[in-house]
Design an enzyme around this catalytic site. Structure first.
Site, PDB file in Angstrom:
ATOM      1  N   PRO A  13       9.766  49.378 122.484  1.00  0.00           N
ATOM      2  CA  PRO A  13       9.922  50.713 123.222  1.00  0.00           C
ATOM      3  C   PRO A  13       8.916  49.927 124.775  1.00  0.00           C
ATOM      4  O   PRO A  13       7.801  49.708 124.402  1.00  0.00           O
ATOM      5  CB  PRO A  13       9.301  51.338 122.176  1.00  0.00           C
ATOM      6  CG  PRO A  13       8.516  50.333 120.890  1.00  0.00           C
ATOM      7  CD  PRO A  13       9.003  49.226 121.599  1.00  0.00           C
ATOM      8  N   GLN A  74       9.874  55.444 115.999  1.00  0.00           N
ATOM      9  CA  GLN A  74       8.126  55.812 116.270  1.00  0.00           C
ATOM     10  C   GLN A  74       7.609  56.009 116.119  1.00  0.00           C
ATOM     11  O   GLN A  74       7.942  56.927 117.400  1.00  0.00           O
ATOM     12  CB  GLN A  74       7.554  54.027 117.533  1.00  0.00           C
ATOM     13  CG  GLN A  74       6.914  54.143 117.335  1.00  0.00           C
ATOM     14  CD  GLN A  74       6.428  52.923 118.737  1.00  0.00           C
ATOM     15  OE1 GLN A  74       5.851  52.217 118.375  1.00  0.00           O
ATOM     16  NE2 GLN A  74       7.474  52.966 119.562  1.00  0.00           N
ATOM     17  N   CYS A 104       0.134  50.971 120.527  1.00  0.00           N
ATOM     18  CA  CYS A 104      -0.773  51.541 122.141  1.00  0.00           C
ATOM     19  C   CYS A 104      -2.306  51.547 122.479  1.00  0.00           C
ATOM     20  O   CYS A 104      -2.968  52.207 121.539  1.00  0.00           O
ATOM     21  CB  CYS A 104      -0.428  53.348 121.788  1.00  0.00           C
ATOM     22  SG  CYS A 104      -0.688  53.693 123.321  1.00  0.00           S
ATOM     23  N   LYS A 145       3.593  48.239 113.925  1.00  0.00           N
ATOM     24  CA  LYS A 145       3.675  47.143 115.284  1.00  0.00           C
ATOM     25  C   LYS A 145       2.003  47.597 115.643  1.00  0.00           C
ATOM     26  O   LYS A 145       1.199  48.862 115.639  1.00  0.00           O
ATOM     27  CB  LYS A 145       4.472  47.850 116.314  1.00  0.00           C
ATOM     28  CG  LYS A 145       3.824  46.667 117.944  1.00  0.00           C
ATOM     29  CD  LYS A 145       4.909  47.489 118.446  1.00  0.00           C
ATOM     30  CE  LYS A 145       5.062  46.829 119.777  1.00  0.00           C
ATOM     31  NZ  LYS A 145       3.910  46.619 120.502  1.00  0.00           N
ATOM     32  N   HIS A 174       1.838  42.716 119.014  1.00  0.00           N
ATOM     33  CA  HIS A 174       1.580  42.309 120.142  1.00  0.00           C
ATOM     34  C   HIS A 174      -0.345  41.103 120.628  1.00  0.00           C
ATOM     35  O   HIS A 174      -0.637  42.091 119.563  1.00  0.00           O
ATOM     36  CB  HIS A 174       1.114  43.360 121.273  1.00  0.00           C
ATOM     37  CG  HIS A 174       0.912  43.539 122.825  1.00  0.00           C
ATOM     38  ND1 HIS A 174       2.866  44.030 123.191  1.00  0.00           N
ATOM     39  CD2 HIS A 174       0.555  42.766 123.438  1.00  0.00           C
ATOM     40  CE1 HIS A 174       1.712  43.822 124.564  1.00  0.00           C
ATOM     41  NE2 HIS A 174       0.462  43.005 124.472  1.00  0.00           N
ATOM     42  N   ASN A 205       5.312  39.209 119.606  1.00  0.00           N
ATOM     43  CA  ASN A 205       5.093  40.031 121.079  1.00  0.00           C
ATOM     44  C   ASN A 205       4.517  40.077 122.177  1.00  0.00           C
ATOM     45  O   ASN A 205       3.179  39.657 121.966  1.00  0.00           O
ATOM     46  CB  ASN A 205       5.610  41.214 120.256  1.00  0.00           C
ATOM     47  CG  ASN A 205       5.577  43.160 121.922  1.00  0.00           C
ATOM     48  OD1 ASN A 205       4.775  43.763 122.135  1.00  0.00           O
ATOM     49  ND2 ASN A 205       6.738  42.466 122.635  1.00  0.00           N
ATOM     50  N   GLU A 207       4.810  38.894 126.724  1.00  0.00           N
ATOM     51  CA  GLU A 207       4.513  37.799 127.445  1.00  0.00           C
ATOM     52  C   GLU A 207       5.581  36.728 127.231  1.00  0.00           C
ATOM     53  O   GLU A 207       5.496  35.687 128.006  1.00  0.00           O
ATOM     54  CB  GLU A 207       2.974  36.989 127.700  1.00  0.00           C
ATOM     55  CG  GLU A 207       2.060  38.244 128.246  1.00  0.00           C
ATOM     56  CD  GLU A 207       2.467  38.647 129.474  1.00  0.00           C
ATOM     57  OE1 GLU A 207       3.336  37.780 131.059  1.00  0.00           O
ATOM     58  OE2 GLU A 207       2.246  39.466 129.973  1.00  0.00           O
TER      59      GLU A 207
END
Length: 341
Positions: A13, A74, A104, A145, A174, A205, A207
């Site tokens: 997302p 989410q 985030c 996440k 990430h 996750n 790049e």
């Protein structure tokens, strides 16, 4: 002899970019197993149904895109009770699963204790995950996440274990801290210890722009499951390229199905949905935004971007796209596709 399981490829997302409109188009191209909607922010109350439908209109289609790819809802928030209430309501509306955002990096979100700010307090992460897990039916997946930490990657293990212990069935990592933002590089190698320690699947996750990045990420992170974000927007054939390489293909970065000529009808469909579902001031900017990223992979997107960049009239853009689709169809010897189909 049984075939090896197909590696998981998820579509990330991205607020203001990878929303339900682009999800529809990219999942039509193919290669993706599951999507996640942009975060739905929970601040202490049960949100009205219209908010859920705005973020994830696929709820009206069995929580799937029109191409049939599942979309997980989410949530972002820090209060276990309100997160649980909203997760329960999403379950009632038919959500495929619940994903929890602890990654985030936005200042406004972090200032109120949500997103990556939670990575400073693993015990609160465990409480939120556990509350959501209890609130939804046992068969419904609850995933999470995270980033590698707020400003110190040393906290990643504790946070990942907190998610698992709270009941998460999958953790997407990430490979940067909140302090890293979106600056390259992504530290894929730091995911490997998490994969070794956790019992649940861990998805890498960050790049992953091309097939070579995907292969390096897998090698360094120690697993095959990936989440694709801006790389998939810039190259809609990325997931198919990864699939082809996994199947023993030539390892080409983009199969013939997603040449520029094949993308022209998808651009037209994207524009059709943008005009149908978004407010007029947003429309031209969204098309320019996608073309800007497509320039990374498709040289033809540069000329397209240069033409559209100065256009603001919806009818003029629609006519230009019709001409683009017709030219692409002529090049392929096919009839132009209907963007509304």
């Amino acid at each position: 002899m049984e075939a090896a399981p197909t590696p998981t490829l998820l579509l990330a997302p991205m607020e203001g970019l990878l929303d339900f409109v682009l999800r529809d188009v990219l999942t039509r191209v193919g290669g993706v197993d599951r999507c996640v909607c942009e975060f739905i922010r929970v601040t202490g109350s049960l949100l009205p149904d219209k908010v859920f439908y705005r973020f994830i209109p696929e709820l009206r289609n069995g929580s799937r895109t029109l191409a049939g790819v599942p979309v997980r809802a989410q949530l972002l928030g820090s209060d276990p009770s309100s997160m649980a209430d909203n997760a329960a309501r999403l379950a009632e509306l038919g959500a495929e699963g619940i994903d929890l955002n602890f990654g985030c990096p936005a200042r406004t979100v972090n200032r109120h204790g949500g997103g990556a700010a939670m990575l400073r307090e693993p015990e609160r992460i465990a409480a939120v995950v556990a509350a959501v897990r209890r609130a939804v039916p046992a068969h419904l997946p609850v995933s999470a996440k995270m980033r590698l930490g707020y400003d110190d990657p040393g906290s990643a293990m504790q946070c990942a274990l907190a998610m698992q212990d709270g009941g998460a069935c999958e953790v997407v990592v990430h490979a940067r801290t909140k302090a890293d933002g979106y600056r390259p590089p992504a530290y894929w190698e730091r995911i490997a210890p998490l994969r070794q320690a956790l019992r649940v699947p861990v998805v890498a996750n960050g790049e992953i722009w091309n097939l070579q990045d995907a292969q390096r990420c897998r090698a360094l992170s120690g697993g095959d499951a990936l989440m694709l974000g801006r790389g998939m927007v810039a190259d809609p054939g990325l997931a198919l390229a990864i699939r082809a390489a996994d199947a023993g293909g030539q390892g080409e970065e983009a199969p013939v199905e997603v040449r520029w000529q094949a993308l022209a009808p998808q651009l037209a469909r994207f524009w059709h949905l943008v005009c149908k579902d978004l407010d007029p001031p947003q429309r031209a900017g969204r098309l320019k935004q996608w073309l800007n990223l497509l320039r990374r992979r498709h040289p033809q997107a540069q000329a397209a971007f240069d033409q559209v960049r100065v256009m603001t009239d919806q009818r003029a853009i629609t006519l230009w796209l019709q001409q683009l689709v017709a030219a692409a169809a002529t090049a392929d010897g096919q009839a132009p596709a209907d963007p509304a189909a």
